[in-house]
Scaffold this motif. Structure first.
Motif, short mmCIF file in Angstrom:
data_model
loop_
_atom_site.label_atom_id
_atom_site.label_comp_id
_atom_site.label_asym_id
_atom_site.label_seq_id
_atom_site.Cartn_x
_atom_site.Cartn_y
_atom_site.Cartn_z
N UNK A 73 0.84 -1.15 -0.26
CA UNK A 73 0.08 -0.05 -0.08
C UNK A 73 1.58 1.26 0.05
N UNK A 74 0.48 2.88 -0.99
CA UNK A 74 0.87 3.44 -0.45
C UNK A 74 1.00 4.15 0.51
N UNK A 75 2.23 5.14 1.23
CA UNK A 75 1.71 5.58 2.80
C UNK A 75 1.47 7.02 2.26
N UNK A 76 0.31 7.62 2.86
CA UNK A 76 0.65 9.87 2.31
C UNK A 76 1.31 10.11 3.95
N UNK A 77 2.50 10.85 3.76
CA UNK A 77 3.25 11.01 5.20
C UNK A 77 2.75 12.79 6.12
N UNK A 78 1.96 12.87 5.11
CA UNK A 78 0.97 13.92 5.55
C UNK A 78 0.01 14.48 6.20
N UNK A 79 -0.96 13.25 5.86
CA UNK A 79 -1.83 12.27 7.18
C UNK A 79 -1.66 11.17 7.69
N UNK A 116 3.41 7.54 15.06
CA UNK A 116 3.09 7.81 13.74
C UNK A 116 2.09 6.69 13.56
N UNK A 117 3.07 5.34 14.45
CA UNK A 117 2.27 4.03 13.61
C UNK A 117 0.78 4.34 13.72
N UNK A 118 0.97 4.84 14.98
CA UNK A 118 -0.82 4.72 16.40
C UNK A 118 -2.13 4.84 15.18
N UNK A 119 -1.02 6.38 15.11
CA UNK A 119 -2.45 6.87 13.49
C UNK A 119 -2.95 6.08 12.74
N UNK A 120 -2.16 5.50 12.15
CA UNK A 120 -2.48 4.28 10.92
C UNK A 120 -2.61 2.98 11.50
N UNK A 121 -2.75 2.63 12.28
CA UNK A 121 -3.46 2.14 13.20
C UNK A 121 -4.85 1.82 14.17
N UNK A 122 -5.08 2.93 14.04
CA UNK A 122 -6.17 3.39 14.31
C UNK A 122 -6.85 3.52 13.27
N UNK A 151 5.70 -9.30 15.91
CA UNK A 151 4.15 -8.76 15.57
C UNK A 151 3.63 -8.23 17.14
N UNK A 152 2.98 -7.32 16.78
CA UNK A 152 2.36 -6.39 17.26
C UNK A 152 0.62 -6.15 17.23
N UNK A 153 -0.15 -6.14 19.00
CA UNK A 153 -1.40 -5.58 19.12
C UNK A 153 -1.51 -4.31 19.70
N UNK A 154 -2.67 -4.20 19.40
CA UNK A 154 -3.01 -2.59 20.37
C UNK A 154 -3.68 -2.93 21.89
N UNK A 155 -3.87 -2.61 22.73
CA UNK A 155 -4.48 -2.44 24.18
C UNK A 155 -4.45 -0.92 24.61
N UNK A 156 -5.36 -1.06 25.53
CA UNK A 156 -6.11 -0.24 26.25
C UNK A 156 -5.42 -0.15 27.90
N UNK A 157 -4.54 0.70 27.98
CA UNK A 157 -4.25 1.23 29.06
C UNK A 157 -4.27 2.49 29.91
N UNK A 166 -1.84 1.31 23.28
CA UNK A 166 -0.27 1.45 23.10
C UNK A 166 -0.43 -0.76 22.44
N UNK A 167 0.97 -0.09 21.88
CA UNK A 167 1.28 -1.69 21.01
C UNK A 167 2.15 -2.71 22.32
N UNK A 168 1.25 -3.55 21.80
CA UNK A 168 2.62 -4.67 22.55
C UNK A 168 2.85 -5.67 21.90
N UNK A 169 4.07 -6.31 22.50
CA UNK A 169 4.21 -7.44 21.67
C UNK A 169 4.17 -9.24 22.29
N UNK A 170 3.64 -9.53 20.79
CA UNK A 170 2.54 -10.77 20.76
C UNK A 170 3.78 -11.62 20.35
#
Length: 311
Positions: A73-79, A116-122, A151-157, A166-170
């Motif tokens: 996939x293409x990535x837009x660094x501005x957004x 910035x990875x969390x923005x893509x993740x959300x 491999x990371x998962x996202x958990x609410x802390x 946040x990212x947690x390692x799996x």
């Protein structure tokens, strides 16, 4: 970022995902890196570490998540977002061939997860409520024995009284099917016929291609300078050379448009389809002849033994 995941999910990763992600990174790095970016001791400069992005697809059955494949996939660094239109189109195409496959998350390259990875993740949570993040570390560490893949998962802390994702390692395990095992084993044991290493043969092949392209470029440049000098009147006009150049230019594709490429690919695919249908018809005819011969032979045997035809 927490140390380990507490979701209880079991992740199974197929080798095709690792090969696809590493191939994506290698191609982008080779295309974006200038020849002078390598230092004298072979270390990579900061410019030589681009980031690549894409999605991973697979199947989730209960508490088991199995990642089968991936696409770029293409990535837009501005957004800080991925190409959503292409993602939806690719997902629709995969659904037609693999109806059980879903977008499980996304992948990227880098030494560690960034903010910035969390923005893509959300942004992918409307497709998958709990997407996974596969991170490839392209840095070479000869002392490391494990795969450079996390491999990371996202958990609410709750951090400082504020709930945050946040990212947690799996942990994960490598899962292969028979076709993948055969392919990986074939590639691992592939050796050239002359007894040399596969890397040596590949390097020699790529060096030859590079030399050919370099020679072609230099000759085209000489011809271009010669034609410019002829146009300015610095050298006398050579009609024979002009006719040869004109003939060469006419042999190039005369039409360069999107409609021409679409029509050409359609005709090409139709021709291939007819060839495949003819091949299938020939195979079916041969199989029918084999079945008829088998029935004839078995029928003669059954009349002597009191059995009925098998097919």
């Amino acid at each position: 970022m927490a140390s380990s995941s507490s979701s209880g999910l079991t992740f199974k990763l197929h080798p095709l995902v690792i090969l696809s992600v590493s191939d994506h990174y290698t191609r982008v790095k080779s295309q974006s890196q200038p020849p002078s970016s390598h230092s004298s001791n072979g270390a990579d400069s900061p410019f030589a570490l681009p980031r690549v992005f894409g999605c991973v697809i697979g199947v989730q059955s209960g508490r088991t998540v199995e990642i089968f494949n991936s696409f770029e996939l293409l990535y837009d660094p501005a957004t800080h977002s991925l190409d959503r239109a292409f993602l939806e189109k690719k997902q629709e195409l995969y659904k037609k061939v693999f109806p059980n496959f879903y977008v499980l998350g996304w992948y990227s390259s880098g030494s560690d997860a960034q903010e910035s990875d969390m923005l893509i993740h959300k942004a992918l949570m409307d497709i998958n409520e709990s997407p996974v993040y596969v991170l490839l570390n392209p840095s070479i560490n000869h002392a490391q024995k494990d795969l450079p893949l996390t491999i990371y998962e996202s958990e609410l802390h709750v951090i400082d009284g504020i709930p945050q994702l946040i990212f947690v390692q799996a942990s994960y395990q490598i899962e292969t099917v028979e076709a993948e095992r055969i392919s990986v084993d074939h590639v691992a044991h592939l050796k050239p016929s002359d007894g040399g290493s596969a890397a040596t043969q590949l390097a020699a092949h790529l060096t030859g291609i590079h030399s050919s392209i370099k020679m072609l470029n230099s000759r085209i440049r000489v011809l271009h300078h010669h034609l410019l000098a002829m146009q300015k009147g610095d050298i006398p006009c050579d009609n024979s050379l002009l006719r040869q150049v004109s003939s060469l230019l006419r042999s190039l594709p005369a039409i360069e448009s999107e409609k021409f490429r679409d029509d050409f690919l359609m005709e090409y695919n139709d021709t291939l389809l007819v060839s495949y249908l003819a091949m299938f018809t020939n195979c079916s005819s041969t199989m029918n002849e084999l079945v008829d011969k088998f029935n004839t032979a078995y029928d003669r045997h059954s009349r002597r033994g009191g059995r009925t035809a098998f097919i």
